[in-house]
Design a protein around this motif. Structure first.
Motif: not given
Length: 206
Positions: A49-56
């Motif tokens: 979820a965090t990775a998706a939010a920052v585009g990773l």
């Protein structure tokens, strides 16, 4: 928000590796072990979820090599757990319950749940493809990121609610489910499912 919550709940309820792992953990270590595996699963979701939010995650999915490596590692882990479960089923005593007094280490229970999701590229795919459908393109980058994190939080809460009830139900039926023949049968089914999930994961197309 209601539409997202309903769709997310349906996706969470679909049987998968998480359900298989929580069933195994609960039967081996009781309700606490099942809940710890669930907590590990949520931590794994938080990574994506965090990775998706920052585009990773989008960058990961754009790289065929990185995506393939993650698939192989995730499949290898599920395969290992599945084979371990099948071995446990084969060792089950035919006339006495072996789970009495057996406890799954808390860290092991958490790690199993965490790795099951953190190493699953389909979870990353979910957050990159499903989540954006509920975001507004008119918002600023910061607002979109915050909205994505909010929806991810809703997904995590639904995950906790559903699997919390599931673990409680499995534990409530523990006396019956821990009978040697029943437990061995469940372990065999769980092991086969985990192996099948591993094969499906590694053979899925990008």
């Amino acid at each position: 928000m209601e539409t997202f919550a309903l769709a997310a709940l349906v996706l969470i309820m679909i049987p998968g590796p998480d359900q298989a792992l929580m069933t195994r953990s609960t039967l081996v270590g009781g309700r606490v072990a099942g809940l710890l595996t669930m907590a590990g699963g949520v931590l794994g979701l938080a990574v994506h979820a965090t990775a998706a939010a920052v585009g990773l995650s989008a960058l990961l999915l754009a790289s065929a090599t990185a995506f393939t490596v993650l698939k192989i590692v995730g499949a290898a882990y599920l395969l290992w757990v599945g084979l371990q479960t099948l071995r446990a089923a084969a060792r089950s005593a035919p006339a006495e319950t072996r789970t009495e007094g057996v406890r799954l280490r808390p860290l092991t229970a958490v790690r199993q749940g965490f790795l099951s999701n953190a190493l699953n590229p389909k979870v990353a795919l979910f957050f990159v493809t499903f989540l954006p459908q509920f975001l507004s393109t008119a918002d600023s980058a910061t607002a979109t990121r915050l909205h994505a994190l909010l929806l991810s939080g809703v997904f995590a809460l639904l995950y906790l609610a559903w699997f919390g009830l599931y673990v409680t139900a499995v534990n409530g039926l523990g006396r019956f489910l821990r009978r040697p023949r029943v437990k061995a049968g469940i372990e065999r089914v769980t092991g086969v499912l985990l192996v099948a999930f591993a094969v499906r994961l590694v053979t899925a197309t990008h």
